[in-house]
Design a protein around this motif. Structure first.
Motif, PDB file in Angstrom:
ATOM      1  N   GLN A  17      -3.303  -0.764   1.088  1.00  0.00           N
ATOM      2  CA  GLN A  17      -3.269  -1.623   2.204  1.00  0.00           C
ATOM      3  C   GLN A  17      -2.794  -0.776   3.248  1.00  0.00           C
ATOM      4  OE1 GLN A  17      -1.975  -5.732   2.267  1.00  0.00           O
ATOM      5  NE2 GLN A  17      -1.702  -5.681   0.033  1.00  0.00           N
ATOM      6  N   ASN A  27       4.618   4.613  -2.089  1.00  0.00           N
ATOM      7  CA  ASN A  27       3.142   4.681  -2.375  1.00  0.00           C
ATOM      8  C   ASN A  27       2.859   6.166  -2.370  1.00  0.00           C
ATOM      9  OD1 ASN A  27       3.286   2.712   0.642  1.00  0.00           O
ATOM     10  ND2 ASN A  27       2.566   1.946  -1.226  1.00  0.00           N
ATOM     11  N   TYR A 135      -6.059 -13.445  -3.735  1.00  0.00           N
ATOM     12  CA  TYR A 135      -6.038 -12.046  -3.595  1.00  0.00           C
ATOM     13  C   TYR A 135      -6.473 -11.128  -4.649  1.00  0.00           C
ATOM     14  CZ  TYR A 135      -3.024  -7.768  -2.641  1.00  0.00           C
ATOM     15  OH  TYR A 135      -2.623  -6.654  -2.501  1.00  0.00           O
ATOM     16  N   ASP A 142     -12.996  -5.578  -6.058  1.00  0.00           N
ATOM     17  CA  ASP A 142     -12.988  -3.938  -5.711  1.00  0.00           C
ATOM     18  C   ASP A 142     -13.219  -3.079  -6.825  1.00  0.00           C
ATOM     19  OD1 ASP A 142     -12.138  -5.028  -3.244  1.00  0.00           O
ATOM     20  OD2 ASP A 142      -9.790  -4.737  -3.818  1.00  0.00           O
ATOM     21  N   VAL A 153      -2.309   3.008 -10.404  1.00  0.00           N
ATOM     22  CA  VAL A 153      -1.342   2.015  -9.528  1.00  0.00           C
ATOM     23  C   VAL A 153       0.016   2.325  -9.963  1.00  0.00           C
ATOM     24  CG1 VAL A 153      -3.056   0.219  -8.856  1.00  0.00           C
ATOM     25  CG2 VAL A 153      -1.758   0.129 -11.038  1.00  0.00           C
ATOM     26  N   GLY A 154       1.218   1.873  -8.903  1.00  0.00           N
ATOM     27  CA  GLY A 154       2.254   1.796  -9.363  1.00  0.00           C
ATOM     28  C   GLY A 154       2.510   0.603 -10.159  1.00  0.00           C
ATOM     29  N   ASP A 156       3.841  -2.045  -9.837  1.00  0.00           N
ATOM     30  CA  ASP A 156       3.780  -3.564  -9.438  1.00  0.00           C
ATOM     31  C   ASP A 156       2.705  -4.097  -9.260  1.00  0.00           C
ATOM     32  OD1 ASP A 156       3.389  -1.485  -7.232  1.00  0.00           O
ATOM     33  OD2 ASP A 156       3.540  -3.029  -5.903  1.00  0.00           O
ATOM     34  N   GLN A 157       1.562  -3.241  -9.386  1.00  0.00           N
ATOM     35  CA  GLN A 157      -0.012  -3.732  -9.411  1.00  0.00           C
ATOM     36  C   GLN A 157      -0.600  -3.832 -10.717  1.00  0.00           C
ATOM     37  OE1 GLN A 157      -1.674  -4.971  -6.644  1.00  0.00           O
ATOM     38  NE2 GLN A 157       0.112  -4.629  -5.649  1.00  0.00           N
ATOM     39  N   ALA A 191       6.765   5.465 -11.197  1.00  0.00           N
ATOM     40  CA  ALA A 191       5.778   4.394 -10.959  1.00  0.00           C
ATOM     41  C   ALA A 191       6.570   3.098 -10.255  1.00  0.00           C
ATOM     42  CB  ALA A 191       5.341   3.822 -12.422  1.00  0.00           C
ATOM     43  N   ILE A 193       9.391   3.479  -7.332  1.00  0.00           N
ATOM     44  CA  ILE A 193      10.399   3.956  -6.571  1.00  0.00           C
ATOM     45  C   ILE A 193      11.262   2.944  -6.056  1.00  0.00           C
ATOM     46  CG2 ILE A 193      11.011   5.263  -4.686  1.00  0.00           C
ATOM     47  CD1 ILE A 193       9.718   7.204  -6.877  1.00  0.00           C
ATOM     48  N   MET A 203      11.089  -0.221  -3.429  1.00  0.00           N
ATOM     49  CA  MET A 203      10.893   0.404  -2.185  1.00  0.00           C
ATOM     50  C   MET A 203       9.542  -0.329  -1.489  1.00  0.00           C
ATOM     51  SD  MET A 203      10.740   4.219  -0.340  1.00  0.00           S
ATOM     52  CE  MET A 203      12.262   4.691  -0.973  1.00  0.00           C
ATOM     53  N   LYS A 205       7.041  -1.322   1.828  1.00  0.00           N
ATOM     54  CA  LYS A 205       6.744  -1.071   3.330  1.00  0.00           C
ATOM     55  C   LYS A 205       7.327  -2.306   4.098  1.00  0.00           C
ATOM     56  CE  LYS A 205       2.093   0.069   2.303  1.00  0.00           C
ATOM     57  NZ  LYS A 205       0.845  -0.565   1.772  1.00  0.00           N
TER      58      LYS A 205
HETATM   59  P1  TYM Z   1      -0.050  -1.525  -2.073  1.00  0.00           P
HETATM   60  O1  TYM Z   1      -0.789  -1.314  -0.664  1.00  0.00           O
HETATM   61  O2  TYM Z   1       1.038  -2.619  -1.972  1.00  0.00           O
HETATM   62  O3  TYM Z   1       0.412  -0.226  -2.660  1.00  0.00           O
HETATM   63  C1  TYM Z   1      -0.310   0.788  -2.787  1.00  0.00           C
HETATM   64  C2  TYM Z   1      -0.025   1.611  -3.922  1.00  0.00           C
HETATM   65  O4  TYM Z   1       1.278   2.113  -4.086  1.00  0.00           O
HETATM   66  C3  TYM Z   1       2.038   1.714  -5.184  1.00  0.00           C
HETATM   67  N1  TYM Z   1       3.327   1.421  -4.887  1.00  0.00           N
HETATM   68  C4  TYM Z   1       4.570   2.165  -5.451  1.00  0.00           C
HETATM   69  N2  TYM Z   1       4.700   2.901  -6.354  1.00  0.00           N
HETATM   70  C5  TYM Z   1       5.753   3.222  -6.734  1.00  0.00           C
HETATM   71  N3  TYM Z   1       6.923   2.933  -6.254  1.00  0.00           N
HETATM   72  C6  TYM Z   1       7.041   2.042  -5.305  1.00  0.00           C
HETATM   73  N4  TYM Z   1       7.972   1.500  -4.646  1.00  0.00           N
HETATM   74  C7  TYM Z   1       5.551   1.606  -4.778  1.00  0.00           C
HETATM   75  N5  TYM Z   1       5.187   0.565  -3.759  1.00  0.00           N
HETATM   76  C8  TYM Z   1       3.891   0.615  -3.845  1.00  0.00           C
HETATM   77  C9  TYM Z   1       1.265   0.329  -5.604  1.00  0.00           C
HETATM   78  O5  TYM Z   1       1.601   0.030  -7.134  1.00  0.00           O
HETATM   79  C10 TYM Z   1      -0.098   0.634  -5.312  1.00  0.00           C
HETATM   80  O6  TYM Z   1      -0.854   1.481  -6.517  1.00  0.00           O
HETATM   81  N6  TYM Z   1      -3.196  -4.611  -4.043  1.00  0.00           N
HETATM   82  C11 TYM Z   1      -2.913  -3.312  -3.616  1.00  0.00           C
HETATM   83  C12 TYM Z   1      -4.132  -2.567  -3.051  1.00  0.00           C
HETATM   84  C13 TYM Z   1      -5.650  -2.851  -3.540  1.00  0.00           C
HETATM   85  C14 TYM Z   1      -5.811  -2.203  -4.709  1.00  0.00           C
HETATM   86  C15 TYM Z   1      -7.342  -2.452  -4.765  1.00  0.00           C
HETATM   87  C16 TYM Z   1      -5.333  -1.414  -5.772  1.00  0.00           C
HETATM   88  C17 TYM Z   1      -6.544  -3.412  -3.101  1.00  0.00           C
HETATM   89  N7  TYM Z   1      -7.604  -3.283  -4.152  1.00  0.00           N
HETATM   90  C18 TYM Z   1      -8.017  -2.139  -6.087  1.00  0.00           C
HETATM   91  C19 TYM Z   1      -6.358  -0.742  -6.928  1.00  0.00           C
HETATM   92  C20 TYM Z   1      -7.549  -1.123  -7.185  1.00  0.00           C
HETATM   93  C21 TYM Z   1      -1.693  -3.156  -3.021  1.00  0.00           C
HETATM   94  O7  TYM Z   1      -1.542  -4.197  -2.223  1.00  0.00           O
HETATM   95  O8  TYM Z   1      -1.046  -2.102  -3.010  1.00  0.00           O
END
Ligand code: TYM
Length: 338
Positions: A17, A27, A135, A142, A153-154, A156-157, A191, A193, A203, A205
């Motif tokens: 995002q 990220n 969502y 997607d 993905v990390g 959280d996803q 995966a 942070i 952590m 945004k």
């Molecule tokens: P988003 O934008 O919140 O985060 C993007 C990616 O960063 C990873 N991430 C982390 N990894 C490790 N430590 C952290 N503290 C941390 N914070 C975020 C997230 O896991 C992610 O991989 N819904 C998704 C975006 C999305 C998406 C998709 C992802 C939309 N369509 C289709 C995969 C497939 C999101 O909000 O990620």
């Protein structure tokens, strides 16, 4: 010929995002750095998920700017638009179209169980909109539009990739094989942070505390200051432990930034204090992010180039997306446009 089919590379799709001015070190380490590495072995699509961002109120001009910065960040992280398809989600209308169809195959109960929904709706109590709730169906669209095998993905996803898989399975069960079932692809290290200020939390945004997060565009002074202030514990030993979330997190960050294993990191800092270790973490992250930051700055001066990348990416993505979308429309009984 089956041999050829077997040789086909797996398809990878992921998105990020463009909300918030820039990405965090989370990220970078948990996601986009790995996306660049995956290009060598897979057919990859990477997307700036701007449609997801409006589930939370955005300032339109900022969202536009942040979308460009997100695109520049993907390129600066090493994603090569010649090798991978890089695009902006809203440029491919098939995402929103498939999302509507999938909404009708996604259950209220499933969506209610999503931890991100619970979390975001408690943080934005005055704007619990339907988009925030549905969502995961857009995210499923997607992924499923491109018949992705793997979704890096990390942690959280992970739940969102799992629901995409459930939705795909349900649809396939009703209409026959339509979607490939995707799997989450979670990095072994990094995966999740954690916040530098509250290391029990991710952590993020959107964290209002600037000292909690390293932003990818932070300069050396900011990075060094934030690491200096990072919350640790009173053990005073650079060693991992169950009740040491702060030090565990710093060891993870340092080991990713330097390519050393956590064991090597512990050995390197045996007998040394947290002050030395935090300084070393700061320096390693400054060096990790320096080339990235410089490249984002250069790319942001070259809007025409970013537009060209986005245009070419959207065209390639759309061609693939429409194949799946038209198959789905036929299966659910939509009349083809004469
Ligand atoms: P988003 O934008 O919140 O985060 C993007 C990616 O960063 C990873 N991430 C982390 N990894 C490790 N430590 C952290 N503290 C941390 N914070 C975020 C997230 O896991 C992610 O991989 N819904 C998704 C975006 C999305 C998406 C998709 C992802 C939309 N369509 C289709 C995969 C497939 C999101 O909000 O990620």
């Amino acid at each position: 010929m089956p041999e050829i089919a077997e040789e086909k590379k797996k398809i990878v799709l992921s998105g990020i995002q463009p909300s918030g001015d820039q990405f965090t070190l989370g990220n970078y380490i948990g996601a986009i750095r790995n996306w660049a590495l995956m290009q060598e072995s897979f057919d990859c699509l990477y997307m700036v998920a701007n449609e997801h961002s409006i589930t939370v109120r955005q300032v339109p001009a900022k969202l536009r700017e942040n979308t460009y910065r997100a695109l520049a960040s993907l390129l600066a992280a090493g994603i090569d638009p010649q090798k991978s398809i890089v695009f902006i989600q809203s440029h491919v209308p098939a995402h929103a179209e498939l999302a509507w169809i999938l909404d009708c195959y996604t259950m209220f109960g499933e969506l209610s169980r999503m931890t991100q929904f619970k979390d975001k709706s408690s943080k934005n109590a005055d704007n619990i909109n339907a988009g925030l709730f549905t969502y995961p169906a857009l995210m499923a669209a997607d992924i499923l539009l491109y018949q992705a095998d793997l979704v890096p993905v990390g942690a959280d996803q992970k739940q969102h990739v799992e629901i995409a898989r459930d939705i795909a399975g349900r649809f396939n069960g009703l209409y026959g094989n339509t979607f490939r079932l995707p799997e989450p692809y979670i990095p072994a290290v990094g995966a999740k942070i954690m916040s530098l200020a509250e290391p029990e939390r991710k952590m993020s945004k959107s964290d209002a505390n600037e000292n909690a997060k390293i932003l990818v565009m932070d300069g050396p002074d900011d990075i060094m200051r934030k690491f200096k202030r990072a919350v640790t514990d009173s053990y005073g030993e650079v060693k991992r432990g169950e009740d040491k979330p702060g030090i565990n997190n710093l060891i993870t960050i340092y080991s990713v930034a330097t390519g050393k294993t956590p064991e090597q990191v512990e050995a390197e800092f045996e007998g040394k204090g947290y002050g030395d270790f935090k300084r070393a973490c700061g320096e390693a992250v400054v060096e990790l992010l320096r080339p990235f930051r410089e490249q984002v700055e250069d790319l942001m001066k070259n809007r025409d180039y970013l537009d060209q990348v986005a245009a070419a990416g959207a065209e390639r993505a759309e061609r693939l997306a429409l194949r799946t979308l038209s198959k789905v429309q036929k299966k659910v009984g939509f009349v083809p446009r004469p």
